[in-house]
Scaffold this motif. Structure first.
Motif, PDB file in Angstrom:
ATOM      1  N   TYR A  82     -22.469 -58.097  -1.580  1.00  7.20           N
ATOM      2  CA  TYR A  82     -21.200 -58.224  -0.864  1.00  7.20           C
ATOM      3  C   TYR A  82     -20.699 -59.662  -0.867  1.00  7.20           C
ATOM      4  N   GLY A 141     -18.874 -51.457  -4.970  1.00 10.64           N
ATOM      5  CA  GLY A 141     -18.839 -50.584  -6.145  1.00 10.64           C
ATOM      6  C   GLY A 141     -19.907 -49.510  -6.169  1.00 10.64           C
ATOM      7  N   GLY A 142     -20.387 -49.122  -4.993  1.00 11.20           N
ATOM      8  CA  GLY A 142     -21.392 -48.062  -4.942  1.00 11.20           C
ATOM      9  C   GLY A 142     -22.766 -48.552  -5.362  1.00 11.20           C
ATOM     10  N   ILE A 194     -24.420 -47.883   4.259  1.00 14.33           N
ATOM     11  CA  ILE A 194     -23.591 -46.894   3.569  1.00 14.33           C
ATOM     12  C   ILE A 194     -22.161 -47.402   3.436  1.00 14.33           C
ATOM     13  N   LEU A 195     -21.629 -47.967   4.512  1.00 16.19           N
ATOM     14  CA  LEU A 195     -20.264 -48.491   4.493  1.00 16.19           C
ATOM     15  C   LEU A 195     -20.144 -49.661   3.513  1.00 16.19           C
ATOM     16  N   LEU A 230     -16.369 -55.769   8.122  1.00 14.02           N
ATOM     17  CA  LEU A 230     -16.074 -54.459   7.547  1.00 14.02           C
ATOM     18  C   LEU A 230     -15.607 -53.407   8.537  1.00 14.02           C
ATOM     19  N   LEU A 271     -21.767 -50.282   0.889  1.00 11.33           N
ATOM     20  CA  LEU A 271     -21.838 -49.863  -0.520  1.00 11.33           C
ATOM     21  C   LEU A 271     -20.444 -49.629  -1.112  1.00 11.33           C
ATOM     22  N   PHE A 272     -19.499 -49.121  -0.309  1.00 12.28           N
ATOM     23  CA  PHE A 272     -18.147 -48.860  -0.799  1.00 12.28           C
ATOM     24  C   PHE A 272     -17.435 -50.148  -1.214  1.00 12.28           C
ATOM     25  N   TYR A 273     -17.842 -51.267  -0.641  1.00 11.00           N
ATOM     26  CA  TYR A 273     -17.185 -52.554  -0.922  1.00 11.00           C
ATOM     27  C   TYR A 273     -17.849 -53.316  -2.070  1.00 11.00           C
TER      28      TYR A 273
END
Length: 495
Positions: free
Chosen positions: A295, A210-211, A203-204, A321, A206-208
């Protein structure tokens, strides 16, 4: 304080907790039966989480994400096969094995159950079963030590061998004193850690990237077939990967949790908890490997530590991260996966040496204190041999695990199922099947042409089944005592 200091502080807290549980469990061990089965006192939650944690090992957080990072979603067929196999194991095997092992002269290990169930007066079945456990678990335990060495090399730039010996030493310490209960309760805690880590990290990450849409686009650009379950594989390849599920019926460190349940009915709750945990962790592991592709493509300044097998992808992302103290507990989750399996394997090996082989050789009942120390000596002996096998830092975790998993699945799986559900199985049929299945795994698994075509567990399982059934038909004669136990176990499993 440096980032490394915070991470080490988190790991020290984790290590101290595991050792404390092991020392607490030591107070519950009064004899060898307590040491190897915990007095049949496990709750469904403890049994389910300890079975899952001891099952998955470093493969879940290192081997599986690495395989998906390199080859894509087609590697997930192993996870699909495992999930189906685990559900069937809990549904079909768990309640019957719990009732049958108690009714059949209170059998506390798998070899002793085979011996008692089939009234094997030759004792060959017990000897061969114990030797197979020692051989394959030594390989299996070495995979955990390799994972520990890679963990410390990736996370702290520590020498592989120093890291390997550190993980082995701490695991041996709490297993040595805590035995089965120590392994089970530490496994339960480790199971929660693994679940939290495998939900948080993808989940974390994914934010790096672009979802979900950004991850999809980047992964597709890097490897257009990475998100396909079928690309790069074949129908035979899918069957071969899914065949991992056959292994569950014969894994001593997993099915011994069924034997340790309080009652056969506890298997219902155990199944729901265990399979729920497994589905969530497998999805998290697969997601970590795939999101890792996106990533590292989007962050070329970041690099994988393990460039050959990519088995450090989960570790590397957590280091990059997360805040240091939090990443320390994520690292502890990886250690949890490694140590939970290693401790369970050491306990089973200990029982094979102290309860099974020693009992056959001496033919005398063990004194409580002597049995405990023999069990602990067994842990030390297997640990040393496994460490020697794990000394090569280039060993693949997945390859070591796959060979041991196939060995147990093909050797024990058919015999466990036939013992529980076919009253005409004989000791000679079981011995023939056991040997034939084991030989098939060794021959098939060490032949590159054969092993690259199909995973050795399936042919080994089938050969075992054919030999066991054929020889049993040829040697069967009715035994009222065996048949009475068989019916009593079936009835107890339903009630």
């Amino acid at each position: 304080m440096s980032n490394t200091t915070f991470q080490i502080a988190a790991l020290v807290i984790y290590f101290a907790g595991m050792i404390a549980i092991g020392l607490w469990a030591k107070t519950k061990n009064n004899n060898l039966d307590d040491y190897v089965l915990g007095g049949r006192s496990l709750s469904p939650t403890t049994a389910a989480l300890s079975a899952g944690a001891s099952d998955m090992s470093g493969w879940l957080l290192m081997g599986l994400p690495g395989a998906l990072y390199i080859s894509g979603l087609a590697e997930a067929w192993i996870a699909v096969g495992l999930t189906i196999g685990a559900w069937i194991n809990w549904k079909v095997v768990a309640p019957r094995l719990r009732s049958y092992t108690e009714i059949s002269r209170n059998s506390v290990t798998v070899p002793v159950f085979f011996h008692n169930r089939l009234r094997d007066n030759t004792k060959l079945l017990r000897i061969f079963s114990s030797l197979i456990i020692l051989i394959f678990f030594t390989f299996y335990a070495s995979s955990g030590m390799v994972a520990g060495g890679k963990f410390f090399a990736s996370s702290f730039n520590l020498d592989f061998h120093v890291g390997m010996l550190l993980i082995a030493g701490i695991t041996v310490l709490y297993t040595l004193f805590g035995g089965f209960l120590g392994a089970s309760y530490t496994d339960m805690v480790q199971g929660f850690l693994m679940l939290g880590a495998l939900i948080l990290m993808p989940i974390l990450a994914l934010f790096y990237v672009g979802g979900p849409s950004g991850a999809y686009e980047t992964i597709s650009a890097v490897n257009p077939t990475a998100l396909s379950l079928f690309a790069g594989t074949s129908f035979i390849g899918i069957l071969s990967a899914s065949a991992w599920g056959l292994g569950y019926f014969g894994q001593p460190h997993i099915i011994v949790r069924f034997m340790a349940l309080r009652t056969p009915k506890d298997a219902i709750a155990g199944r729901r908890i265990g399979i729920g945990w497994m589905v969530l962790t497998v999805i998290g592991a697969c997601s970590s490997g795939l999101i890792g592709i996106a990533y590292f493509a989007k962050h070329p300044d970041a690099a994988l530590t393990d460039t050959k097998n990519a088995e450090s992808v989960f570790l590397d992302m957590s280091q990059i991260l997360l805040p240091s103290f939090v990443s320390g507990f994520i690292l502890a989750a990886v250690l949890a996966a490694i140590m939970s399996t290693l401790s369970s394997q050491l306990v089973v090996c200990s029982s094979a040496l102290a309860e099974d082989l020693y009992g056959v050789v001496t033919q005398k009942p063990l004194e409580a204190a002597k049995g405990l120390w023999l069990g602990r000596m067994g842990v030390l002996v297997v640990s040393i041999i496994a460490a020697v096998l794990a000394w090569n830092p280039n060993s693949s975790i997945l390859e070591l695990v796959s060979f041991a998993w196939a060995g147990f699945g093909a050797a024990f799986g058919p015999i466990v199922l036939l013992s529980l559900f076919w009253k005409k199985l004989t000791n000679w049929g079981a011995i023939a099947g056991l040997i034939a299945g084991t030989i098939t795994v060794f021959v098939w698994g060490n032949n590159e042409a054969l092993s690259s075509t199909f995973y050795e567990i399936a042919p080994g399982f089938i050969v075992n089944l054919v030999f066991a059934v054929t020889i049993s038909y040829a040697t069967y004669s009715p035994n009222p005592e065996i048949e009475e136990e068989f019916e009593a176990a079936a009835l107890a499993a339903k009630n």
